[in-house]
Design a protein around this motif. Sequence first.
Motif, mmCIF file in Angstrom:
data_model
loop_
_atom_site.group_PDB
_atom_site.id
_atom_site.type_symbol
_atom_site.label_atom_id
_atom_site.label_comp_id
_atom_site.label_asym_id
_atom_site.label_seq_id
_atom_site.Cartn_x
_atom_site.Cartn_y
_atom_site.Cartn_z
ATOM 1 N N GLU A 25 0.852 -1.165 0.000
ATOM 2 C CA GLU A 25 0.000 0.000 0.000
ATOM 3 C C GLU A 25 0.897 1.227 0.000
ATOM 4 O O GLU A 25 2.051 1.170 0.445
ATOM 5 C CB GLU A 25 -0.907 0.012 1.246
ATOM 6 N N PRO A 26 0.428 2.356 -0.471
ATOM 7 C CA PRO A 26 1.265 3.562 -0.509
ATOM 8 C C PRO A 26 1.750 3.923 0.885
ATOM 9 O O PRO A 26 1.016 3.838 1.861
ATOM 10 C CB PRO A 26 0.317 4.643 -1.048
ATOM 11 N N ASP A 27 3.025 4.261 0.972
ATOM 12 C CA ASP A 27 3.582 4.684 2.259
ATOM 13 C C ASP A 27 2.908 5.971 2.722
ATOM 14 O O ASP A 27 2.544 6.831 1.927
ATOM 15 C CB ASP A 27 5.088 4.940 2.144
ATOM 16 N N VAL A 28 2.741 6.067 4.014
ATOM 17 C CA VAL A 28 2.164 7.273 4.607
ATOM 18 C C VAL A 28 3.307 8.056 5.233
ATOM 19 O O VAL A 28 3.912 7.613 6.203
ATOM 20 C CB VAL A 28 1.106 6.927 5.674
ATOM 21 N N ALA A 39 8.514 4.359 8.278
ATOM 22 C CA ALA A 39 7.242 4.653 7.618
ATOM 23 C C ALA A 39 6.238 3.534 7.862
ATOM 24 O O ALA A 39 6.606 2.382 8.101
ATOM 25 C CB ALA A 39 7.472 4.842 6.122
ATOM 26 N N GLU A 40 4.951 3.887 7.798
ATOM 27 C CA GLU A 40 3.879 2.911 7.962
ATOM 28 C C GLU A 40 3.073 2.815 6.678
ATOM 29 O O GLU A 40 2.943 3.794 5.940
ATOM 30 C CB GLU A 40 2.961 3.301 9.126
ATOM 31 N N THR A 41 2.529 1.640 6.417
ATOM 32 C CA THR A 41 1.739 1.427 5.205
ATOM 33 C C THR A 41 0.256 1.250 5.485
ATOM 34 O O THR A 41 -0.553 1.314 4.558
ATOM 35 C CB THR A 41 2.241 0.173 4.456
ATOM 36 N N GLN A 42 -0.104 0.991 6.770
ATOM 37 C CA GLN A 42 -1.501 0.683 7.084
ATOM 38 C C GLN A 42 -2.010 1.499 8.274
ATOM 39 O O GLN A 42 -2.831 1.018 9.042
ATOM 40 C CB GLN A 42 -1.664 -0.817 7.366
ATOM 41 N N ARG A 43 -1.498 2.715 8.406
ATOM 42 C CA ARG A 43 -1.897 3.550 9.540
ATOM 43 C C ARG A 43 -3.407 3.791 9.561
ATOM 44 O O ARG A 43 -4.066 3.669 10.602
ATOM 45 C CB ARG A 43 -1.148 4.896 9.466
ATOM 46 N N LYS A 44 -3.980 4.118 8.428
ATOM 47 C CA LYS A 44 -5.412 4.410 8.384
ATOM 48 C C LYS A 44 -6.227 3.159 8.677
ATOM 49 O O LYS A 44 -7.215 3.202 9.430
ATOM 50 C CB LYS A 44 -5.788 4.966 7.010
ATOM 51 N N ARG A 45 -5.833 2.039 8.123
ATOM 52 C CA ARG A 45 -6.569 0.786 8.350
ATOM 53 C C ARG A 45 -6.449 0.339 9.807
ATOM 54 O O ARG A 45 -7.400 -0.170 10.398
ATOM 55 C CB ARG A 45 -6.020 -0.299 7.418
ATOM 56 N N ALA A 118 9.204 -3.988 9.864
ATOM 57 C CA ALA A 118 8.572 -3.458 8.659
ATOM 58 C C ALA A 118 7.680 -4.515 8.016
ATOM 59 O O ALA A 118 6.588 -4.210 7.510
ATOM 60 C CB ALA A 118 9.638 -2.987 7.663
ATOM 61 N N GLU A 119 8.112 -5.764 8.050
ATOM 62 C CA GLU A 119 7.313 -6.844 7.491
ATOM 63 C C GLU A 119 6.049 -7.068 8.313
ATOM 64 O O GLU A 119 4.954 -7.225 7.763
ATOM 65 C CB GLU A 119 8.137 -8.128 7.419
ATOM 66 N N VAL A 120 6.219 -7.073 9.636
ATOM 67 C CA VAL A 120 5.063 -7.262 10.511
ATOM 68 C C VAL A 120 4.058 -6.123 10.313
ATOM 69 O O VAL A 120 2.847 -6.339 10.282
ATOM 70 C CB VAL A 120 5.505 -7.351 11.984
ATOM 71 N N GLU A 121 4.560 -4.909 10.167
ATOM 72 C CA GLU A 121 3.675 -3.747 9.990
ATOM 73 C C GLU A 121 2.882 -3.835 8.697
ATOM 74 O O GLU A 121 1.727 -3.419 8.631
ATOM 75 C CB GLU A 121 4.517 -2.465 9.994
ATOM 76 N N SER A 122 3.481 -4.408 7.652
ATOM 77 C CA SER A 122 2.852 -4.376 6.333
ATOM 78 C C SER A 122 1.909 -5.535 6.053
ATOM 79 O O SER A 122 1.090 -5.453 5.136
ATOM 80 C CB SER A 122 3.933 -4.349 5.242
#
Length: 255
Positions: A25-28, A39-45, A118-122
């Motif tokens: 997903e696009p980086d935030v 950076a996070e990829t799923q902050r909104k979700r 980073a993998e766990v976050e994504s």
Amino acid sequence: MTESINRQPQGIPVGGQFAPTAHAEPDVALAASAPARPAETQRKRRGHDFYPPAEEMASWPELYATDGDGPLGDKPIQAHYFQGGMDWYIAEYDPKANEAFGYVNLGHGGEWGYIDLAEVESVRGQFGLPIERDLDFTPGTPAKECIQKYKDEAAAEAAAALAEDRDETDFGWDGPDEPDPLSPEDRKQWDEHHRFAFNYVHEGNLLGVTGFEDRDTVERFAGFAANAYMESGWDGMMDIRTIAQAWRDQERPFG
């Protein structure tokens, strides 16, 4: 209790309908004024930050910093991530590689290993949901107070310590002809836990098995269990099954 750590890379499982899978997903990007963090990829979700504040992460021990600091149950845990039946407990951290070392349980037994944050976050876990950070977790909590394996070991050790003292005080009370050794509050708790342990044997159909051969033995076990709970400060999380095993080990130390 001594336990060695196998410092092997700890990956994300592959396969199975509920296995986490990576989703790009696009980086935030963080605001320019915010402290530097990955950076996070799923902050909104997710609905909250995956990473703690930068100043908190800066206080995390570096990789290998807590090696040899005593039993693993005493190892301080800095953060807890979870999703479904999976848990990640962070003990050490390398900010340059965004790599952590900690205890991981993916639902089929836990082990210590390296964790690519980073993998766990994504990834998304069960039902496509992202991995969450336990926002109520207190950094520095010992493993024996937050990881079930070490919580069980600590409870077993406490019960075994009681079993070593065969002459421990019996806090049963025969009535007004002698002074009660406990306060009214502790007496109420002791009687309730005694009754709970007694019922555990009968409701579990354990009467007659090793360690619970007859009513007198069960009465003694109930007192042993009540003493164990009192020694723990009336910890409701103590497992009666662990106390029962410690009792059987005391009654039949050679099997």
